[in-house]
Motif scaffolding. Structure first.
Motif, PDB file in Angstrom:
ATOM      1  N   ARG A  83       5.278  -3.394  14.191  1.00  0.00           N
ATOM      2  CA  ARG A  83       5.478  -2.183  13.383  1.00  0.00           C
ATOM      3  C   ARG A  83       5.237  -0.916  14.214  1.00  0.00           C
ATOM      4  O   ARG A  83       5.935   0.088  14.058  1.00  0.00           O
ATOM      5  CB  ARG A  83       4.568  -2.236  12.156  1.00  0.00           C
ATOM      6  CG  ARG A  83       4.896  -3.413  11.236  1.00  0.00           C
ATOM      7  CD  ARG A  83       4.215  -3.309   9.881  1.00  0.00           C
ATOM      8  NE  ARG A  83       4.471  -4.477   9.073  1.00  0.00           N
ATOM      9  CZ  ARG A  83       5.612  -4.732   8.428  1.00  0.00           C
ATOM     10  NH1 ARG A  83       6.611  -3.863   8.525  1.00  0.00           N
ATOM     11  NH2 ARG A  83       5.764  -5.820   7.708  1.00  0.00           N
TER      12      ARG A  83
ATOM     13  N   CYS B 194       8.359  -0.328  16.402  1.00  0.00           N
ATOM     14  CA  CYS B 194       9.476   0.256  15.654  1.00  0.00           C
ATOM     15  C   CYS B 194       9.213   1.715  15.298  1.00  0.00           C
ATOM     16  O   CYS B 194      10.126   2.548  15.295  1.00  0.00           O
ATOM     17  CB  CYS B 194       9.756  -0.572  14.401  1.00  0.00           C
ATOM     18  SG  CYS B 194      10.713  -2.076  14.725  1.00  0.00           S
TER      19      CYS B 194
ATOM     20  N   LYS C 112      13.876  -2.768  13.616  1.00  0.00           N
ATOM     21  CA  LYS C 112      13.241  -3.350  12.428  1.00  0.00           C
ATOM     22  C   LYS C 112      12.351  -4.509  12.855  1.00  0.00           C
ATOM     23  O   LYS C 112      12.713  -5.294  13.720  1.00  0.00           O
ATOM     24  CB  LYS C 112      14.281  -3.823  11.424  1.00  0.00           C
ATOM     25  CG  LYS C 112      15.133  -5.000  11.844  1.00  0.00           C
ATOM     26  CD  LYS C 112      16.027  -5.448  10.715  1.00  0.00           C
ATOM     27  CE  LYS C 112      16.853  -6.692  11.110  1.00  0.00           C
ATOM     28  NZ  LYS C 112      17.708  -7.161  10.014  1.00  0.00           N
TER      29      LYS C 112
END
Length: 419
Positions: A399, A402, A413
């Motif tokens: 995360r 991204c 993603k």
């Protein structure tokens, strides 16, 4: 104190994990055992099964019945195998050499079945050949039911038997053993990298095979040579691919040190392991727990696998006990199911997909220090799609990666391994 700590591990470690851990290190020249922990406890070999599949292929090559350029045809049964796989379609042909390369690098389950059917006529007949070969080699606790290592309740082995197999293969087929050192091969324009990451970083390592199904945990056969000394190590029951690899590296280090001292067998015990290996990863906790609990040397009950499907199987972490009574235990090949990935695009050709992933990796810098580019191909021919991915993250890292790429205006993603 050490024994007390080891006993405490029993309370902290799931019994199924403690019971399925086993390891062995042998001198490849003499076959003498340098280290052993639960060496005759039966468990599931997972994709280590493919070592025997390859052994029989090498036998066929030596006999002259097949050649490296011989073509085998994929059946509907072979094409329907669960990942990891090449994505062969029914009626598609593939050379014996490409089958070998697909087995040692990608651990392709469809390739294993194509090899089995090409040699034995059917996979079940080939599995009988595998078991007979195991018996002839002295693998007393091994039974094969398929050529790939996908889940089957009757397919069991031990770390001692797998060490016997690896030693016999190296001695019987030294010319073919070199294939296990393959780091990458190209199939239909797509580079395929080895799953054996320990081989890439351990001094002297030159093979041989990784394996994973949920009920077995992470398994590994490794062989390394330094000077005129070669040792073989086998580990069953790792909690993750990384901890398994780290543990194997230290077992091999200890094996070479013992050879230099002229030492003999070392049977792991709760006290010696807890005292001498405080800094080892969690597999040593499992080893101490298994010894302290005196885990019985019998195979756990494996859940019944679902029928093979060509649908891509979601990867999941080994969080459930090995004998959970359900049928949701899909095989995932050899990749670490705890590893997240990021996808930065999808392309109709391999080259732009690889460039996109490479460019993203450069922008991420230190965030990808332990990750790797992984171009995921879906479909065939003109309908093929190459997903540009970087794998090997934790969820938080994926995360964060991204988020960083998003700030730079790049598409990204996170890819959940359990999705």
């Amino acid at each position: 104190m050490a024994a007390a700590l080891a006993a405490a591990f029993v309370l902290a470690v799931q019994p199924a994990q403690a019971g399925r851990y086993a390891s062995i290190v042998i001198d490849a020249q003499t076959g003498s055992v340098l280290h052993a922990a639960n060496p005759d406890a039966r468990s599931y070999p997972a994709s280590l099964t493919k070592v025997m599949t390859l052994f029989l292929l090498f036998d066929e090559l030596d006999s002259g019945r097949i050649r490296m350029d011989s073509k085998f045809t994929a059946s509907a049964h072979a094409a329907a195998q669960s990942p990891s796989k090449l994505g062969l379609e029914p009626g598609e042909t593939i050379s014996v050499e490409n089958l070998i390369l697909a087995l040692v690098t990608k651990s392709a389950n469809d390739a294993a079945v194509v090899a089995a059917e090409g040699v034995g006529g059917t996979e079940s007949k080939f599995a009988q050949m595998m078991t007979r070969k195991a018996q002839a080699l002295g693998m007393r606790n091994t039974v094969y039911r398929n050529a790939s290592g996908l889940p089957d309740t009757g397919q069991v082995s031990t770390v001692r038997d797998q060490a016997i197999l690896a030693r016999a293969l190296i001695r019987s087929h030294p010319g073919y053993y070199k294939y296990f050192s393959t780091r990458q091969f190209v199939y239909e324009g797509q580079p395929i990298n080895t799953h054996n990451r320990l081989m890439l970083r351990y001094q002297g390592a030159d093979g041989i095979k990784t394996g994973y199904i949920h009920a077995s945990g992470f398994n590994l056969i490794s062989s390394a040579k330094r000077g005129d000394q070669r040792i073989i190590g086998v580990v069953f029951g790792g909690a993750t691919a990384t901890s398994r690899d780290n543990h194997m590296a230290q077992l091999l280090d200890k094996g070479f040190a013992k050879l230099r001292r002229g030492g003999g067998v070392e049977m792991a015990s709760a006290e010696t392991e807890a005292e001498s290996n405080d800094d080892l990863p969690d597999l040593d906790d499992l080893e101490a727990a298994a010894q302290a609990a005196k885990a019985p040397a019998k195979a756990p009950v494996l859940v019944k696998p679902k029928p093979a499907s060509s649908k891509k199987i979601a990867m999941r972490a080994p969080s459930r006990a090995a004998n959970d009574d359900d049928d949701d235990d899909d095989a995932v090949g050899d990749a670490d199911p705890a590893a997240w990935a990021i996808q930065v695009g999808a392309f109709s050709e391999y080259r732009p997909a690889h460039k996109a992933a490479s460019d993203a990796a450069k922008k991420l810098g230190g965030l990808v220090s332990k990750a790797s580019i992984d171009i995921d191909k879906a479909g065939k021919g003109k309908k093929a799609l190459f997903r540009a991915r970087i794998s090997g993250f934790t969820e938080d890292q994926a995360r964060a990666a991204c988020k960083r790429l998003g700030r730079a205006g790049k598409s990204c993603k996170p890819v959940n391994p359990n999705a």
